[in-house]
Design a protein around this motif. Structure first.
Motif, PDB file in Angstrom:
ATOM      1  N   ASN A 118      -1.074   1.269   1.312  1.00 59.51           N
ATOM      2  CA  ASN A 118      -1.502   0.143   0.483  1.00 59.51           C
ATOM      3  C   ASN A 118      -2.333  -0.869   1.249  1.00 59.51           C
ATOM      4  O   ASN A 118      -2.528  -1.971   0.779  1.00 59.51           O
ATOM      5  CB  ASN A 118      -0.285  -0.545  -0.135  1.00 59.51           C
ATOM      6  CG  ASN A 118       0.556  -1.247   0.917  1.00 59.51           C
ATOM      7  OD1 ASN A 118       0.054  -2.043   1.696  1.00 59.51           O
ATOM      8  ND2 ASN A 118       1.827  -0.952   0.939  1.00 59.51           N
ATOM      9  N   THR A 178      -1.262  -0.912 -11.850  1.00 58.48           N
ATOM     10  CA  THR A 178      -2.081  -1.897 -11.148  1.00 58.48           C
ATOM     11  C   THR A 178      -3.316  -2.198 -11.989  1.00 58.48           C
ATOM     12  O   THR A 178      -4.012  -1.289 -12.427  1.00 58.48           O
ATOM     13  CB  THR A 178      -2.502  -1.380  -9.758  1.00 58.48           C
ATOM     14  OG1 THR A 178      -1.334  -1.155  -8.976  1.00 58.48           O
ATOM     15  CG2 THR A 178      -3.413  -2.363  -9.052  1.00 58.48           C
ATOM     16  N   HIS A 179      -3.554  -3.473 -12.219  1.00 54.82           N
ATOM     17  CA  HIS A 179      -4.710  -3.892 -13.009  1.00 54.82           C
ATOM     18  C   HIS A 179      -5.963  -3.858 -12.130  1.00 54.82           C
ATOM     19  O   HIS A 179      -5.970  -4.392 -11.034  1.00 54.82           O
ATOM     20  CB  HIS A 179      -4.485  -5.303 -13.546  1.00 54.82           C
ATOM     21  CG  HIS A 179      -5.557  -5.775 -14.465  1.00 54.82           C
ATOM     22  ND1 HIS A 179      -5.713  -5.280 -15.740  1.00 54.82           N
ATOM     23  CD2 HIS A 179      -6.541  -6.674 -14.285  1.00 54.82           C
ATOM     24  CE1 HIS A 179      -6.748  -5.870 -16.312  1.00 54.82           C
ATOM     25  NE2 HIS A 179      -7.262  -6.724 -15.462  1.00 54.82           N
ATOM     26  N   ALA A 180      -6.988  -3.214 -12.597  1.00 52.36           N
ATOM     27  CA  ALA A 180      -8.261  -3.161 -11.873  1.00 52.36           C
ATOM     28  C   ALA A 180      -9.344  -3.749 -12.761  1.00 52.36           C
ATOM     29  O   ALA A 180      -9.351  -3.551 -13.977  1.00 52.36           O
ATOM     30  CB  ALA A 180      -8.605  -1.725 -11.505  1.00 52.36           C
ATOM     31  N   LYS A 195       2.317  -6.657  -3.452  1.00 49.75           N
ATOM     32  CA  LYS A 195       1.063  -7.237  -2.967  1.00 49.75           C
ATOM     33  C   LYS A 195       0.439  -6.265  -1.979  1.00 49.75           C
ATOM     34  O   LYS A 195       1.002  -5.990  -0.926  1.00 49.75           O
ATOM     35  CB  LYS A 195       1.320  -8.595  -2.304  1.00 49.75           C
ATOM     36  CG  LYS A 195       1.784  -9.622  -3.297  1.00 49.75           C
ATOM     37  CD  LYS A 195       2.029 -11.028  -2.819  1.00 49.75           C
ATOM     38  CE  LYS A 195       1.953 -11.409  -1.425  1.00 49.75           C
ATOM     39  NZ  LYS A 195       2.236 -12.813  -1.150  1.00 49.75           N
ATOM     40  N   TYR A 196      -0.711  -5.749  -2.331  1.00 46.90           N
ATOM     41  CA  TYR A 196      -1.394  -4.796  -1.459  1.00 46.90           C
ATOM     42  C   TYR A 196      -1.728  -5.445  -0.119  1.00 46.90           C
ATOM     43  O   TYR A 196      -2.176  -6.583  -0.059  1.00 46.90           O
ATOM     44  CB  TYR A 196      -2.669  -4.277  -2.130  1.00 46.90           C
ATOM     45  CG  TYR A 196      -2.369  -3.365  -3.286  1.00 46.90           C
ATOM     46  CD1 TYR A 196      -2.078  -2.021  -3.059  1.00 46.90           C
ATOM     47  CD2 TYR A 196      -2.329  -3.838  -4.582  1.00 46.90           C
ATOM     48  CE1 TYR A 196      -1.773  -1.169  -4.106  1.00 46.90           C
ATOM     49  CE2 TYR A 196      -2.019  -3.000  -5.639  1.00 46.90           C
ATOM     50  CZ  TYR A 196      -1.746  -1.667  -5.393  1.00 46.90           C
ATOM     51  OH  TYR A 196      -1.433  -0.833  -6.428  1.00 46.90           O
ATOM     52  N   THR A 213      -5.484  -2.910   2.946  1.00 44.93           N
ATOM     53  CA  THR A 213      -6.683  -3.393   2.256  1.00 44.93           C
ATOM     54  C   THR A 213      -7.937  -3.365   3.121  1.00 44.93           C
ATOM     55  O   THR A 213      -8.973  -3.808   2.694  1.00 44.93           O
ATOM     56  CB  THR A 213      -6.449  -4.829   1.762  1.00 44.93           C
ATOM     57  OG1 THR A 213      -6.010  -5.621   2.872  1.00 44.93           O
ATOM     58  CG2 THR A 213      -5.433  -4.874   0.653  1.00 44.93           C
ATOM     59  N   LEU A 252      -3.688   3.230  -5.459  1.00 48.61           N
ATOM     60  CA  LEU A 252      -3.175   2.206  -6.370  1.00 48.61           C
ATOM     61  C   LEU A 252      -1.941   2.723  -7.088  1.00 48.61           C
ATOM     62  O   LEU A 252      -1.885   3.878  -7.509  1.00 48.61           O
ATOM     63  CB  LEU A 252      -4.239   1.818  -7.402  1.00 48.61           C
ATOM     64  CG  LEU A 252      -5.513   1.188  -6.852  1.00 48.61           C
ATOM     65  CD1 LEU A 252      -6.487   0.915  -7.981  1.00 48.61           C
ATOM     66  CD2 LEU A 252      -5.200  -0.083  -6.095  1.00 48.61           C
ATOM     67  N   ARG A 253      -0.959   1.873  -7.213  1.00 48.25           N
ATOM     68  CA  ARG A 253       0.252   2.223  -7.937  1.00 48.25           C
ATOM     69  C   ARG A 253      -0.024   2.226  -9.438  1.00 48.25           C
ATOM     70  O   ARG A 253      -0.863   1.452  -9.918  1.00 48.25           O
ATOM     71  CB  ARG A 253       1.354   1.221  -7.631  1.00 48.25           C
ATOM     72  CG  ARG A 253       1.839   1.310  -6.213  1.00 48.25           C
ATOM     73  CD  ARG A 253       2.925   0.310  -5.965  1.00 48.25           C
ATOM     74  NE  ARG A 253       3.499   0.541  -4.659  1.00 48.25           N
ATOM     75  CZ  ARG A 253       4.646   0.056  -4.262  1.00 48.25           C
ATOM     76  NH1 ARG A 253       5.359  -0.716  -5.051  1.00 48.25           N
ATOM     77  NH2 ARG A 253       5.099   0.310  -3.060  1.00 48.25           N
TER      78      ARG A 253
END
Length: 190
Positions: free
Chosen positions: A24, A37-39, A11-12, A26, A33-34
């Motif tokens: 990481n 990671t879905h963007a 969790k960022y 926010t 981003l690792r």
């Protein structure tokens, strides 16, 4: 199912750099981003100001108050939200017949705009008794749902006391190490 407790979930903004999580955070202008990671590309008409809190705060509230996971017995038609910062405001909008407890009068004004019933927390024992009387005038057996959104462990006892038998208490704001619950007894919870 507890998707928020997946052992491999990253969790960022929730990990310390000293724990080897990398950069990481926010609240920066840039983030690493690792891989994997879905963007999601946002439509131009949606501002970052609207979408950023929805990605974190709204998603937290939706997960915490998922009606499919709340107790099926009882109506879930009355609630107390302890703390009406951004998480709390989303909870007020999500729930019905909500008493809002906070120390900040301005936050309570916002909660009222979302349909909440504001109750100012001043911190003395008489204040706790008065809030309980006010809530129990409307719901003599207690509320169906109480939600902790403050991050402060000292509010839990009051929240549990405001529940009806079989009610649901959601720990949502206490996502930090100083959250030991030593003042609760099994009798209070059960």
């Amino acid at each position: 199912k507890l998707p928020q407790k997946c052992v491999s979930l990253m969790k960022y903004g929730h990990s310390r750099i000293s724990e080897g999580s990398g950069l990481n955070g926010t609240y920066a202008s840039h983030i690493l981003l690792r891989p994997g990671t879905h963007a999601v590309k946002l439509p131009n008409q949606l501002s970052s100001r609207v979408c950023a809190p929805a990605n974190c705060a709204l998603a937290t509230v939706v997960n915490a108050l998922d009606m499919a996971r709340l107790p099926r017995y009882g109506a879930n038609k009355s609630a107390v939200v302890q703390g009406v910062g951004l998480l709390g405001i989303y909870a007020v909008a999500w729930l019905r017949n909500v008493f809002c407890l906070d120390t900040d009068a301005e936050r309570l004004k916002t909660a009222k705009r979302f349909g909440g019933i504001p109750l100012l927390v001043t911190g003395d024992d008489e204040d706790v008794l008065e809030r309980s009387r006010t809530i129990r005038e409307m719901y003599p057996r207690g509320v169906d749902v109480a939600v902790e959104m403050t991050g402060a462990k000292h509010v839990i006892h009051e929240g549990v006391q405001l529940l009806r038998n079989g009610g649901h208490y959601s720990f949502t704001g206490m996502v930090h190490p100083d959250s030991q619950l030593s003042s609760l007894t099994g009798e209070t919870i059960i």
